[in-house]
Design a protein around this motif. Sequence first.
Motif, PDB file in Angstrom:
ATOM      1  N   GLY A 187       0.790  -1.225   0.000  1.00 17.55           N
ATOM      2  CA  GLY A 187       0.000   0.000   0.000  1.00 17.55           C
ATOM      3  C   GLY A 187       0.818   1.267   0.000  1.00 17.55           C
ATOM      4  N   VAL A 188       2.037   1.220  -0.562  1.00 15.11           N
ATOM      5  CA  VAL A 188       2.934   2.380  -0.473  1.00 15.11           C
ATOM      6  C   VAL A 188       2.658   3.429  -1.540  1.00 15.11           C
ATOM      7  N   LEU A 189       1.894   3.069  -2.578  1.00 17.46           N
ATOM      8  CA  LEU A 189       1.642   4.040  -3.644  1.00 17.46           C
ATOM      9  C   LEU A 189       0.499   4.965  -3.271  1.00 17.46           C
ATOM     10  N   ASN A 190       0.689   6.221  -3.532  1.00 14.77           N
ATOM     11  CA  ASN A 190      -0.337   7.207  -3.206  1.00 14.77           C
ATOM     12  C   ASN A 190      -1.313   7.368  -4.359  1.00 14.77           C
ATOM     13  N   GLY A 191      -2.550   7.629  -4.019  1.00 13.86           N
ATOM     14  CA  GLY A 191      -3.551   7.924  -5.031  1.00 13.86           C
ATOM     15  C   GLY A 191      -4.158   6.678  -5.642  1.00 13.86           C
ATOM     16  N   PRO A 192      -5.375   6.808  -6.147  1.00 15.69           N
ATOM     17  CA  PRO A 192      -6.050   5.671  -6.783  1.00 15.69           C
ATOM     18  C   PRO A 192      -5.382   5.311  -8.099  1.00 15.69           C
ATOM     19  N   ARG A 193      -5.333   4.023  -8.384  1.00 13.29           N
ATOM     20  CA  ARG A 193      -4.724   3.564  -9.623  1.00 13.29           C
ATOM     21  C   ARG A 193      -5.268   2.186  -9.964  1.00 13.29           C
ATOM     22  N   GLY A 194      -5.423   1.896 -11.263  1.00 15.00           N
ATOM     23  CA  GLY A 194      -5.815   0.555 -11.637  1.00 15.00           C
ATOM     24  C   GLY A 194      -7.002   0.493 -12.570  1.00 15.00           C
ATOM     25  N   ILE A 195      -7.548  -0.706 -12.695  1.00 12.66           N
ATOM     26  CA  ILE A 195      -8.592  -0.960 -13.674  1.00 12.66           C
ATOM     27  C   ILE A 195      -9.890  -0.231 -13.329  1.00 12.66           C
ATOM     28  N   GLY A 196     -10.130  -0.008 -12.045  1.00 15.74           N
ATOM     29  CA  GLY A 196     -11.320   0.744 -11.658  1.00 15.74           C
ATOM     30  C   GLY A 196     -11.273   2.172 -12.152  1.00 15.74           C
ATOM     31  N   GLU A 197     -10.124   2.806 -12.013  1.00 17.28           N
ATOM     32  CA  GLU A 197      -9.954   4.172 -12.511  1.00 17.28           C
ATOM     33  C   GLU A 197     -10.057   4.212 -14.032  1.00 17.28           C
ATOM     34  N   LEU A 198      -9.491   3.192 -14.696  1.00 14.43           N
ATOM     35  CA  LEU A 198      -9.597   3.127 -16.153  1.00 14.43           C
ATOM     36  C   LEU A 198     -11.051   3.026 -16.598  1.00 14.43           C
TER      37      LEU A 198
ATOM     38  N   LEU B 140      -9.301   5.149 -23.055  1.00 15.58           N
ATOM     39  CA  LEU B 140      -8.521   4.013 -22.560  1.00 15.58           C
ATOM     40  C   LEU B 140      -7.106   4.005 -23.119  1.00 15.58           C
ATOM     41  N   GLU B 141      -6.951   4.222 -24.420  1.00 14.24           N
ATOM     42  CA  GLU B 141      -5.618   4.167 -25.031  1.00 14.24           C
ATOM     43  C   GLU B 141      -4.670   5.198 -24.413  1.00 14.24           C
ATOM     44  N   GLN B 142      -5.191   6.370 -24.073  1.00 12.51           N
ATOM     45  CA  GLN B 142      -4.336   7.413 -23.502  1.00 12.51           C
ATOM     46  C   GLN B 142      -4.071   7.192 -22.010  1.00 12.51           C
ATOM     47  N   ALA B 143      -5.057   6.677 -21.298  1.00 12.51           N
ATOM     48  CA  ALA B 143      -4.949   6.581 -19.837  1.00 12.51           C
ATOM     49  C   ALA B 143      -4.281   5.297 -19.356  1.00 12.51           C
ATOM     50  N   PHE B 144      -4.264   4.262 -20.190  1.00 10.64           N
ATOM     51  CA  PHE B 144      -3.852   2.930 -19.727  1.00 10.64           C
ATOM     52  C   PHE B 144      -2.476   2.938 -19.075  1.00 10.64           C
ATOM     53  N   TRP B 145      -1.475   3.465 -19.746  1.00 13.10           N
ATOM     54  CA  TRP B 145      -0.098   3.331 -19.265  1.00 13.10           C
ATOM     55  C   TRP B 145       0.150   4.102 -17.971  1.00 13.10           C
ATOM     56  N   SER B 146      -0.629   5.134 -17.725  1.00 13.75           N
ATOM     57  CA  SER B 146      -0.465   5.903 -16.486  1.00 13.75           C
ATOM     58  C   SER B 146      -1.035   5.158 -15.274  1.00 13.75           C
ATOM     59  N   GLN B 147      -1.813   4.127 -15.508  1.00 11.65           N
ATOM     60  CA  GLN B 147      -2.432   3.388 -14.407  1.00 11.65           C
ATOM     61  C   GLN B 147      -1.620   2.165 -13.993  1.00 11.65           C
ATOM     62  N   LEU B 148      -0.492   1.912 -14.644  1.00 16.95           N
ATOM     63  CA  LEU B 148       0.311   0.729 -14.357  1.00 16.95           C
ATOM     64  C   LEU B 148       1.352   1.005 -13.275  1.00 16.95           C
TER      65      LEU B 148
ATOM     66  N   PHE C 298      -8.373  -4.549 -25.924  1.00 11.80           N
ATOM     67  CA  PHE C 298      -7.172  -3.737 -25.712  1.00 11.80           C
ATOM     68  C   PHE C 298      -5.996  -4.620 -25.307  1.00 11.80           C
ATOM     69  N   PHE C 299      -6.227  -5.572 -24.389  1.00 14.90           N
ATOM     70  CA  PHE C 299      -5.166  -6.489 -23.969  1.00 14.90           C
ATOM     71  C   PHE C 299      -4.610  -7.258 -25.158  1.00 14.90           C
ATOM     72  N   ALA C 300      -5.500  -7.734 -26.030  1.00 11.67           N
ATOM     73  CA  ALA C 300      -5.068  -8.539 -27.174  1.00 11.67           C
ATOM     74  C   ALA C 300      -4.150  -7.738 -28.099  1.00 11.67           C
ATOM     75  N   ASP C 301      -4.387  -6.446 -28.210  1.00 12.10           N
ATOM     76  CA  ASP C 301      -3.577  -5.615 -29.095  1.00 12.10           C
ATOM     77  C   ASP C 301      -2.191  -5.312 -28.532  1.00 12.10           C
ATOM     78  N   LEU C 302      -1.993  -5.517 -27.234  1.00 14.39           N
ATOM     79  CA  LEU C 302      -0.698  -5.208 -26.622  1.00 14.39           C
ATOM     80  C   LEU C 302       0.407  -6.113 -27.141  1.00 14.39           C
ATOM     81  N   GLU C 303       0.052  -7.286 -27.650  1.00 10.99           N
ATOM     82  CA  GLU C 303       1.029  -8.195 -28.234  1.00 10.99           C
ATOM     83  C   GLU C 303       1.660  -7.585 -29.481  1.00 10.99           C
ATOM     84  N   LYS C 304       0.926  -6.693 -30.141  1.00 11.93           N
ATOM     85  CA  LYS C 304       1.387  -6.105 -31.406  1.00 11.93           C
ATOM     86  C   LYS C 304       2.048  -4.744 -31.188  1.00 11.93           C
ATOM     87  N   GLY C 305       2.139  -4.304 -29.933  1.00  7.99           N
ATOM     88  CA  GLY C 305       2.682  -2.986 -29.657  1.00  7.99           C
ATOM     89  C   GLY C 305       4.184  -2.926 -29.808  1.00  7.99           C
ATOM     90  N   GLN C 306       4.721  -1.731 -29.679  1.00 10.71           N
ATOM     91  CA  GLN C 306       6.165  -1.514 -29.714  1.00 10.71           C
ATOM     92  C   GLN C 306       6.597  -0.803 -28.441  1.00 10.71           C
TER      93      GLN C 306
END
Length: 265
Positions: free
Chosen positions: A49-60, A70-78, A113-121
């Motif tokens: 619980g050391v990270l501050n602020g809400p983060r994760g799939i609920g926020e997405l 989703l495409e813009q916000a996803f990486w900031s929630q990881l 979205f998850f399925a497309d991550l295999e094709k990402g760079q």
Amino acid sequence: MAIVALVSAKGSPGVTTTALACALAWHRRLILAECDPAGGSVMAGYLGGVLNGPRGIGELAVGELRDGNLEQAFWSQLVDLDAPKRERLLLPGVVDPAQAGSVTPLWQRFTDFFADLEKGQPPYDVLVDCGRLHVSGPPWPVLRAATVVLLVTRANLPDLSVTRSVVRTIERDFVEHRVPSGTLRLLLVGDGHSDAEITKALRVPVIARIPDDRRTAEVLTLGGTVRAGRPLMRAARGLEGPVRAMLEHRRARVAWPAEEVPDAV
């Protein structure tokens, strides 16, 4: 590798522990997505619980329903589990039961979205912790799209009895939605009946067995130093091979040219 999904029949056979162990041991870039409708536990447990602020799939989910971003916000929630390499990333699960209502209508959107991550760079594998199947709003779209579905169960009779009914539920759903055969595998936890006995009784192959390494499981659940040489971590590291072999076998089947039928004379 696209999507590898882990799901369980009962409350605590080690799905999240196994998924986290695999995420920490995986050789390729990987995102661990907590998609258990009952809630995620890695943030509060392993990460303390050391990270501050809400983060994760609920926020997405809230953002996607409001803005469709989703495409813009996803990486900031990881969360980077091996900072700063960004090779093993965590998408935390819901922490507030109220968030589950926002996530459930978006399972298909997240799956695509998850399925497309295999094709990402760079490309990422996605390991999805789907939790228990018998809860409100399970992520069926994730299971149907997964390259491999690992049904996690202990190898004793009480757990296997429940697992048998879950196997049949998954198989019926997969037939209905035309999921390719051979997707489902059993991942056993701890000692008990042999792989051959369980495969014969449930009519589903066993892909591997994870040892009941309680010391490491406690670290993965509550936080601490993960030792790569511990039995659980060695088994998690070894699981990637058979999972990847299943993927390559499926790709070979899809790519195999259909037999040509000679023209009638």
